[in-house]
Design an enzyme around this catalytic site. Structure first.
Site, PDB file in Angstrom:
ATOM      1  N   GLU A  83      -4.903   2.332  -3.965  1.00 57.62           N
ATOM      2  CA  GLU A  83      -3.443   2.381  -4.002  1.00 57.62           C
ATOM      3  C   GLU A  83      -2.850   1.107  -3.405  1.00 57.62           C
ATOM      4  OE1 GLU A  83      -4.708   4.791  -0.296  1.00 57.62           O
ATOM      5  OE2 GLU A  83      -5.406   4.522  -2.343  1.00 57.62           O
ATOM      6  N   ASP A  98       0.846  -1.196   0.000  1.00 54.86           N
ATOM      7  CA  ASP A  98       0.000   0.000   0.000  1.00 54.86           C
ATOM      8  C   ASP A  98       0.876   1.239   0.000  1.00 54.86           C
ATOM      9  OD1 ASP A  98      -2.973   0.919   0.560  1.00 54.86           O
ATOM     10  OD2 ASP A  98      -1.686   2.157   1.829  1.00 54.86           O
ATOM     11  N   ASN A 141      -2.649  13.137  -3.800  1.00 55.25           N
ATOM     12  CA  ASN A 141      -3.805  13.635  -4.544  1.00 55.25           C
ATOM     13  C   ASN A 141      -4.193  15.043  -4.100  1.00 55.25           C
ATOM     14  OD1 ASN A 141      -4.309  11.454  -6.279  1.00 55.25           O
ATOM     15  ND2 ASN A 141      -5.444  10.341  -4.715  1.00 55.25           N
ATOM     16  N   ASP A 161      -2.552   9.647 -10.440  1.00 56.50           N
ATOM     17  CA  ASP A 161      -2.634   8.561 -11.421  1.00 56.50           C
ATOM     18  C   ASP A 161      -1.257   8.239 -12.000  1.00 56.50           C
ATOM     19  OD1 ASP A 161      -5.339   8.376 -11.039  1.00 56.50           O
ATOM     20  OD2 ASP A 161      -5.890   9.413 -12.883  1.00 56.50           O
TER      21      ASP A 161
END
Length: 240
Positions: free
Chosen positions: A141, A98, A106, A115
């Site tokens: 993620e 992770d 973000n 992305d």
């Protein structure tokens, strides 16, 4: 197929062997040209349908952003790996990785940048795992790695290598001339240990429940890696 003479048996045999059409010697060239044109037209249509079907099948099992397998594919594949490993008496490893503090990426740089980070991390992970091992994106993620024919030592070595590959070089956003540092936490469980006490003595059933149980155990190890400060690898404790 061109036959020397009219022969129904030979015609049937030719078609049965894969001929697209059959003609008899001294045929009309214009008729042959028309038949060939029809065969080519059917071939092109078949190729288009085949490509469309293949693209549809790939889309059903592939994550469009990273190009990795998705959860729909990964769960039954993991169950099959567990089943086969039990039958052959081999160990295997299940890892859940992770990205650390991905929400901040973000929030700070935007979802387009996020992305790019995900796609680049996926590329690094895929380039690092062994050929034949499974890697998939199973969440926002979150990534799944299944290492076949693994020992605790080899699994730990790979997990630490994956962590180092991700954190070694910041992800570069060329259009904004930005370098975003990225780290990853990884939880690891051994299939040969994680199924002890979880399943009956007979072979592990090949179903999503098996895969979900193994992923949950790797997830528990992942929580430990996060609790230790992230950018870490934690091995699950063997079942008592």
């Amino acid at each position: 197929m061109v036959l020397d003479r009219e022969d129904d048996s030979s015609r049937v045999n030719a078609l049965d062997l894969g001929a697209n059409d059959v003609m008899v010697g001294n045929f009309d060239p214009e008729e042959a040209a028309l038949r060939l044109a029809a065969i080519l037209k059917r071939k092109k249509l078949t190729d288009r349908l085949s490509r469309s079907l293949e693209a549809g099948l790939n889309a059903a099992v592939t994550d469009p952003l990273t190009g990795l397998f998705n959860r729909r594919y990964a769960l039954p594949q993991l169950a099959r790996t567990a089943h086969q490993a039990r039958l052959q008496g081999q160990g295997f490893a299940v890892m859940v990785a992770d990205l650390d503090h991905f929400k901040l990426v973000n929030d700070k740089f935007g979802h387009a940048a996020g992305d790019i980070v995900l796609a680049e991390v996926a590329r690094r992970l895929r380039a690092t795992v062994r050929a034949g091992d499974l890697i998939a994106r199973i969440g926002g993620e979150e990534f799944l790695i299944v290492m076949q024919r693994a020992t605790p030592e080899s699994a730990s070595e790979l997990a630490h290598h994956l962590r180092d590959v991700v954190r070694k070089t910041p992800v570069y956003l060329r259009d904004r001339d930005l370098r975003i540092p990225v780290t990853i936490s990884i939880g690891v469980t051994m299939g040969s240990e994680s199924d002890a006490g979880q399943f009956p003595a007979e072979a592990i059933p090949s179903n999503d429940a098996t895969a979900t149980t193994l992923i949950d155990l790797a997830d528990q190890a992942l929580y430990g890696a996060k609790a230790c400060g992230r950018d870490n690898v934690t091995m699950a404790r063997p079942a008592a």
